[in-house]
Write an enzyme that holds these catalytic residues in place. Structure first.
Site, PDB file in Angstrom:
ATOM      1  N   LYS A  16      34.705  38.396  46.035  1.00 22.77           N
ATOM      2  CA  LYS A  16      35.530  39.333  44.502  1.00 22.77           C
ATOM      3  C   LYS A  16      33.643  39.775  44.156  1.00 22.77           C
ATOM      4  O   LYS A  16      35.067  41.134  43.736  1.00 22.77           O
ATOM      5  CB  LYS A  16      35.410  38.249  43.540  1.00 22.77           C
ATOM      6  CG  LYS A  16      36.917  37.100  44.470  1.00 22.77           C
ATOM      7  CD  LYS A  16      36.485  36.435  42.817  1.00 22.77           C
ATOM      8  CE  LYS A  16      38.177  35.107  43.903  1.00 22.77           C
ATOM      9  NZ  LYS A  16      37.966  33.658  43.087  1.00 22.77           N
ATOM     10  N   GLN A  42      35.647  30.238  38.886  1.00 27.24           N
ATOM     11  CA  GLN A  42      36.031  29.766  39.894  1.00 27.24           C
ATOM     12  C   GLN A  42      36.132  28.409  39.653  1.00 27.24           C
ATOM     13  O   GLN A  42      35.148  27.461  39.611  1.00 27.24           O
ATOM     14  CB  GLN A  42      34.571  30.030  41.100  1.00 27.24           C
ATOM     15  CG  GLN A  42      35.048  29.455  42.328  1.00 27.24           C
ATOM     16  CD  GLN A  42      35.967  30.502  42.621  1.00 27.24           C
ATOM     17  OE1 GLN A  42      36.508  31.491  42.404  1.00 27.24           O
ATOM     18  NE2 GLN A  42      37.020  29.560  44.735  1.00 27.24           N
ATOM     19  N   ASP A  65      43.697  34.778  36.579  1.00 25.93           N
ATOM     20  CA  ASP A  65      44.348  34.054  37.586  1.00 25.93           C
ATOM     21  C   ASP A  65      45.335  33.485  37.579  1.00 25.93           C
ATOM     22  O   ASP A  65      46.674  33.087  38.189  1.00 25.93           O
ATOM     23  CB  ASP A  65      43.273  32.744  37.572  1.00 25.93           C
ATOM     24  CG  ASP A  65      42.408  32.519  38.663  1.00 25.93           C
ATOM     25  OD1 ASP A  65      42.999  33.004  39.704  1.00 25.93           O
ATOM     26  OD2 ASP A  65      40.990  32.082  38.396  1.00 25.93           O
TER      27      ASP A  65
HETATM   28  N1  GUN Z   1      39.473  28.184  43.719  1.00 21.46           N
HETATM   29  C1  GUN Z   1      40.059  28.407  45.528  1.00 21.46           C
HETATM   30  N2  GUN Z   1      40.750  29.321  44.476  1.00 21.46           N
HETATM   31  C2  GUN Z   1      40.548  30.196  43.744  1.00 21.46           C
HETATM   32  C3  GUN Z   1      41.513  30.807  43.108  1.00 21.46           C
HETATM   33  O1  GUN Z   1      42.276  31.753  43.374  1.00 21.46           O
HETATM   34  N3  GUN Z   1      40.971  31.121  40.875  1.00 21.46           N
HETATM   35  C4  GUN Z   1      40.182  30.540  41.031  1.00 21.46           C
HETATM   36  N4  GUN Z   1      39.754  30.398  39.698  1.00 21.46           N
HETATM   37  N5  GUN Z   1      39.273  29.345  41.807  1.00 21.46           N
HETATM   38  C5  GUN Z   1      39.703  29.482  43.308  1.00 21.46           C
END
Ligand code: GUN
Length: 279
Positions: free
Chosen positions: A51, A95, A118
């Site tokens: 990311k 995360q 998110d």
């Molecule tokens: N962990 C696995 N997928 C995701 C996601 O889409 N967002 C976040 N914040 N954590 C994750």
């Protein structure tokens, strides 16, 4: 036909980069995404690394916070409160998964909804429920809809079967598809006559985390298959669908890797840019 998530996500990144170029003169700054990662979970570190790298490629500033596994919940909440009011931070991502002393619900609802990239907070999920065309949507479901739209898949009147009822994928994508006029069935591990239901699907979306579970006998001829599974088997990533087994029976399919995965990141960036535009 292959639904190429890598290609579509690259196109979206180019579009977003151009949009940032236009907006940054008017705003006098570039967009900012704050990412909080807690602990040393290997998969999380890989996701976050990817990311951060993609952000820098398209002109988004990353603010990365790597916190210790044993950090107290109140310290994390304090950091989020600070980021909520920092004007150069447009979007905040925490995360998952979180260590057990930290409540996911509390974290997600401390992030101010206007920065909840998110779309996990009660308020943003509620807004999406009532208006699925809102510009801030959960990233994986939004990525799947974007793929279907860019491959000109019509949803009205289609029978869509979703495997998995998580808050991140199954539930939100069901809401979005219902609003698009599809007829939606959401299944889980207790569903009776699962195979009969799967066989009726014009579009099958699998998010159950069972490597190569879907075989050709289970699906309808010319079905469209969206594979959300990311399963690690003997060091290799596989989907929920046995790709080689079904490939000659489907009309379209997303590969794993290179299908839905890259779209989740593309939609995260898109949400960030939408938040920046509003901020
Ligand atoms: N962990 C696995 N997928 C995701 C996601 O889409 N967002 C976040 N914040 N954590 C994750």
């Amino acid at each position: 036909m292959l639904i190429d998530g890598r290609k579509i996500s690259s196109e979206i990144k180019v579009e977003l980069k151009e949009e940032i170029e236009k907006l940054k003169n008017e705003k006098g700054r570039i967009p900012g995404l704050a990412t909080i990662i807690i602990g040393k979970d290997k998969a999380s570190q890989i996701y976050v690394g990817s990311k951060v790298k993609t952000c820098s490629e398209i002109g988004i500033q990353s603010f990365l916070y790597e916190l210790a596994e044993d950090i107290e919940e109140k310290e994390v909440l304090k950091l989020i409160e600070e980021l909520n009011i920092r004007s150069e931070v447009d979007a905040i991502l925490v995360q998952l998964p979180l260590p057990k002393q930290i409540s996911e619900k509390k974290i997600m609802n401390t992030i101010i909804p206007s920065k909840d990239v998110d779309c996990f907070s009660n308020e943003n999920i509620g807004r999406m429920f009532l208006n699925p065309n809102t510009d801030i949507r959960p990233c994986t479901p939004a990525g799947i809809l974007e793929l279907l739209s860019r491959y000109s898949v019509k949803l009205e009147g289609k029978k869509v079967v979703i495997l998995g009822r998580s808050n991140i994928v199954g539930k939100p994508i069901a809401i979005m598809l219902i609003s698009s006029g599809a007829t939606v069935t959401v299944c889980n591990s207790k569903t009776v006559d699962l195979e009969k239901i799967i066989k009726k699907a014009d579009i099958l979306i699998s998010a159950i985390g069972k490597s190569k579970f879907i075989k050709k006998e289970m699906i309808k001829e010319n079905a469209i298959i969206i594979d959300v599974g990311i399963n690690r088997v003997d060091g290799k990533i596989t989907g929920d669908v046995d790709f080689d087994d079904v490939i000659d029976k489907v009309s379209m399919i997303t590969p794993v890797p290179g299908g839905v995965g890259p779209m989740t990141i593309a939609m995260l960036l898109k949400n960030t840019v939408n938040m920046y535009r509003r901020n």
